[in-house]
Design a protein around this motif. Structure first.
Motif, mmCIF file in Angstrom:
data_model
loop_
_atom_site.group_PDB
_atom_site.id
_atom_site.type_symbol
_atom_site.label_atom_id
_atom_site.label_comp_id
_atom_site.label_asym_id
_atom_site.label_seq_id
_atom_site.Cartn_x
_atom_site.Cartn_y
_atom_site.Cartn_z
ATOM 1 N N ARG A 1 0.836 -1.207 0.000
ATOM 2 C CA ARG A 1 0.000 0.000 0.000
ATOM 3 C C ARG A 1 0.867 1.252 0.000
ATOM 4 O O ARG A 1 0.578 2.209 -0.729
ATOM 5 C CB ARG A 1 -0.920 -0.013 1.225
ATOM 6 C CG ARG A 1 -1.838 1.209 1.331
ATOM 7 C CD ARG A 1 -2.732 1.121 2.557
ATOM 8 N NE ARG A 1 -3.568 2.300 2.671
ATOM 9 C CZ ARG A 1 -3.196 3.452 3.222
ATOM 10 N NH1 ARG A 1 -1.969 3.560 3.738
ATOM 11 N NH2 ARG A 1 -4.018 4.483 3.283
ATOM 12 N N PHE A 2 1.920 1.260 0.796
ATOM 13 C CA PHE A 2 2.824 2.414 0.869
ATOM 14 C C PHE A 2 3.481 2.653 -0.486
ATOM 15 O O PHE A 2 3.616 3.797 -0.934
ATOM 16 C CB PHE A 2 3.880 2.175 1.944
ATOM 17 C CG PHE A 2 4.653 3.405 2.332
ATOM 18 C CD1 PHE A 2 4.112 4.337 3.201
ATOM 19 C CD2 PHE A 2 5.926 3.639 1.828
ATOM 20 C CE1 PHE A 2 4.819 5.483 3.568
ATOM 21 C CE2 PHE A 2 6.642 4.771 2.187
ATOM 22 C CZ PHE A 2 6.088 5.693 3.064
ATOM 23 N N LEU B 1 1.040 4.257 -2.821
ATOM 24 C CA LEU B 1 0.881 5.678 -2.500
ATOM 25 C C LEU B 1 2.024 6.496 -3.103
ATOM 26 O O LEU B 1 1.811 7.605 -3.607
ATOM 27 C CB LEU B 1 0.844 5.877 -0.983
ATOM 28 C CG LEU B 1 -0.406 5.368 -0.247
ATOM 29 C CD1 LEU B 1 -0.258 5.572 1.252
ATOM 30 C CD2 LEU B 1 -1.671 6.069 -0.751
ATOM 31 N N ILE C 1 1.299 6.914 -6.781
ATOM 32 C CA ILE C 1 0.254 7.926 -6.982
ATOM 33 C C ILE C 1 0.825 9.329 -6.775
ATOM 34 O O ILE C 1 0.543 10.253 -7.546
ATOM 35 C CB ILE C 1 -0.924 7.678 -6.010
ATOM 36 C CG1 ILE C 1 -1.640 6.375 -6.377
ATOM 37 C CG2 ILE C 1 -1.913 8.846 -6.035
ATOM 38 C CD1 ILE C 1 -2.644 5.907 -5.338
ATOM 39 N N GLY C 2 1.630 9.495 -5.734
ATOM 40 C CA GLY C 2 2.203 10.798 -5.435
ATOM 41 C C GLY C 2 3.197 11.283 -6.472
ATOM 42 O O GLY C 2 3.458 12.485 -6.579
ATOM 43 N N GLU D 1 2.523 5.908 9.080
ATOM 44 C CA GLU D 1 2.597 5.488 7.676
ATOM 45 C C GLU D 1 1.298 4.852 7.201
ATOM 46 O O GLU D 1 0.805 5.157 6.115
ATOM 47 C CB GLU D 1 3.753 4.499 7.492
ATOM 48 C CG GLU D 1 5.123 5.136 7.600
ATOM 49 C CD GLU D 1 6.236 4.120 7.411
ATOM 50 O OE1 GLU D 1 5.992 3.087 6.755
ATOM 51 O OE2 GLU D 1 7.338 4.338 7.926
ATOM 52 N N ILE E 1 -1.717 7.260 6.240
ATOM 53 C CA ILE E 1 -1.671 8.184 5.098
ATOM 54 C C ILE E 1 -2.719 7.759 4.077
ATOM 55 O O ILE E 1 -2.783 6.594 3.679
ATOM 56 C CB ILE E 1 -0.273 8.197 4.450
ATOM 57 C CG1 ILE E 1 0.781 8.646 5.460
ATOM 58 C CG2 ILE E 1 -0.256 9.122 3.232
ATOM 59 C CD1 ILE E 1 2.208 8.568 4.931
ATOM 60 N N THR E 2 -3.552 8.704 3.651
ATOM 61 C CA THR E 2 -4.625 8.398 2.717
ATOM 62 C C THR E 2 -4.222 8.745 1.281
ATOM 63 O O THR E 2 -3.208 9.421 1.047
ATOM 64 C CB THR E 2 -5.892 9.185 3.071
ATOM 65 O OG1 THR E 2 -5.634 10.594 2.870
ATOM 66 C CG2 THR E 2 -6.295 8.947 4.520
ATOM 67 N N ILE E 3 -5.034 8.311 0.338
ATOM 68 C CA ILE E 3 -4.789 8.651 -1.068
ATOM 69 C C ILE E 3 -4.900 10.160 -1.267
ATOM 70 O O ILE E 3 -4.113 10.758 -2.011
ATOM 71 C CB ILE E 3 -5.785 7.908 -1.983
ATOM 72 C CG1 ILE E 3 -5.503 6.405 -1.965
ATOM 73 C CG2 ILE E 3 -5.714 8.438 -3.413
ATOM 74 C CD1 ILE E 3 -6.462 5.574 -2.780
ATOM 75 N N ASP F 1 -4.252 12.491 0.964
ATOM 76 C CA ASP F 1 -3.000 13.055 1.490
ATOM 77 C C ASP F 1 -1.907 12.984 0.435
ATOM 78 O O ASP F 1 -1.164 13.945 0.208
ATOM 79 C CB ASP F 1 -2.531 12.279 2.734
ATOM 80 C CG ASP F 1 -3.457 12.437 3.925
ATOM 81 O OD1 ASP F 1 -4.152 13.455 4.006
ATOM 82 O OD2 ASP F 1 -3.474 11.521 4.771
ATOM 83 N N THR F 2 -1.808 11.825 -0.189
ATOM 84 C CA THR F 2 -0.760 11.577 -1.177
ATOM 85 C C THR F 2 -0.891 12.489 -2.391
ATOM 86 O O THR F 2 0.111 13.007 -2.905
ATOM 87 C CB THR F 2 -0.805 10.108 -1.637
ATOM 88 O OG1 THR F 2 -0.684 9.263 -0.497
ATOM 89 C CG2 THR F 2 0.305 9.803 -2.615
#
Length: 271
Positions: free
Chosen positions: A89-90, A93, A96-97, A145, A148-150, A152-153
């Motif tokens: 998941r991290f 993210l 995506i970021g 860690e 952290i949401t999408i 946020d990212t």
């Protein structure tokens, strides 16, 4: 190897190595050195190449976390298990970021070195960096860690695109955005550095042809390598310094520094 040319590349390595990890804008400082001291700064490809030294420093300092992240992600892809879910998941993210900066970089590559890099504009950009650091100087978030949401990212990723402008610090923009989203300072810093990895690698690959041509030009290989090694050593200690400053809530000092430099640039540009 000419002494003054060697000295120039050592100085450039020190500047790039010190200012790339710190929230003060490495690209802005290269423009400052060129403007005030008449130092001939190579094109954008040099910044991208030497920036890779800071990337290596990130790998060294965060090697344990990165290896665990890579292993967990690959394990989850091969055979999904609950304890590998968070690393996967991290990683997603981070992907995506990265997207906003990649898209912006592709469309704005030629614009980055143009009018936007004029010294007055660098001054105003540093003023923005300073103001942002000042506003979050007392924030101390709580998100870990796994929290952290999408959204946020995406916010952090959009902040990273601002750093395409010389004077806007990449690490500063992403740390500010992360802390504004209530992310714990140490986690915000880690996410910021990890987010720099795909962008730095992508920039390196995208500009590989220009970098190769510059390095293979007669007599340039050793200058570039020396600058890279100097930047690597300096970056390592700059990252250690930033970790210490962030965890102790001392971002105020970077805000003051950026305010000071911004004021000097803006005033001098009108004289």
């Amino acid at each position: 190897m000419e002494f003054f040319e060697l000295l120039k590349y050592i100085i450039l390595g020190i500047i790039q190595g010190a200012t790339e990890p710190l929230p003060v804008s490495s690209s802005g400082h290269l423009r400052i050195v060129s403007y005030f001291f008449g130092l001939d700064v190579p094109d954008l490809h040099f910044e991208i190449f030497v920036n890779a030294a800071s990337l290596v420093a990130v790998f060294i300092i965060y090697r344990k976390d990165l290896l665990e992240l890579i292993a967990g992600t690959l394990n989850y892809i091969r055979k999904p298990k609950e304890y590998d879910r968070e690393p996967f998941r991290f990683t997603m993210l981070l992907v995506i970021g990265t997207i906003p900066a990649v898209v912006a970089g592709l469309f704005l590559y030629d614009f980055i070195g143009g009018e936007i890099a004029e010294i007055r504009n660098v001054g105003f950009a540093l003023l923005i960096t300073a103001t942002a650091l000042w506003l979050i100087r007392n924030l101390s978030g709580h998100k870990k860690e796994f929290q952290i949401t999408i959204f946020d990212t995406i916010i952090i990723g959009l902040a990273q695109t601002l750093a395409l402008a010389p004077g806007i610090s990449r690490s500063g923009a992403t740390i500010v955005a992360a802390m504004a989203r209530k992310i714990e300072p140490a986690v915000a810093l880690k996410f910021s550095f990890f987010l720099s990895i795909p962008v730095s690698i992508g920039s390196l690959v995208f500009d590989l042809q220009r970098i190769y041509e510059a390095i293979t030009a007669p007599g340039m290989l050793w200058y570039y390598l020396i600058s890279f090694m100097v930047a690597l050593i300096v970056s390592y200690y700059a990252i250690k310094l930033l970790i210490n400053m962030v965890t102790r809530g001392k971002l105020l000092y970077f805000a003051i520094y950026c305010f000071t430099i911004a004021g000097i640039l803006i005033i001098s540009s009108f004289m």
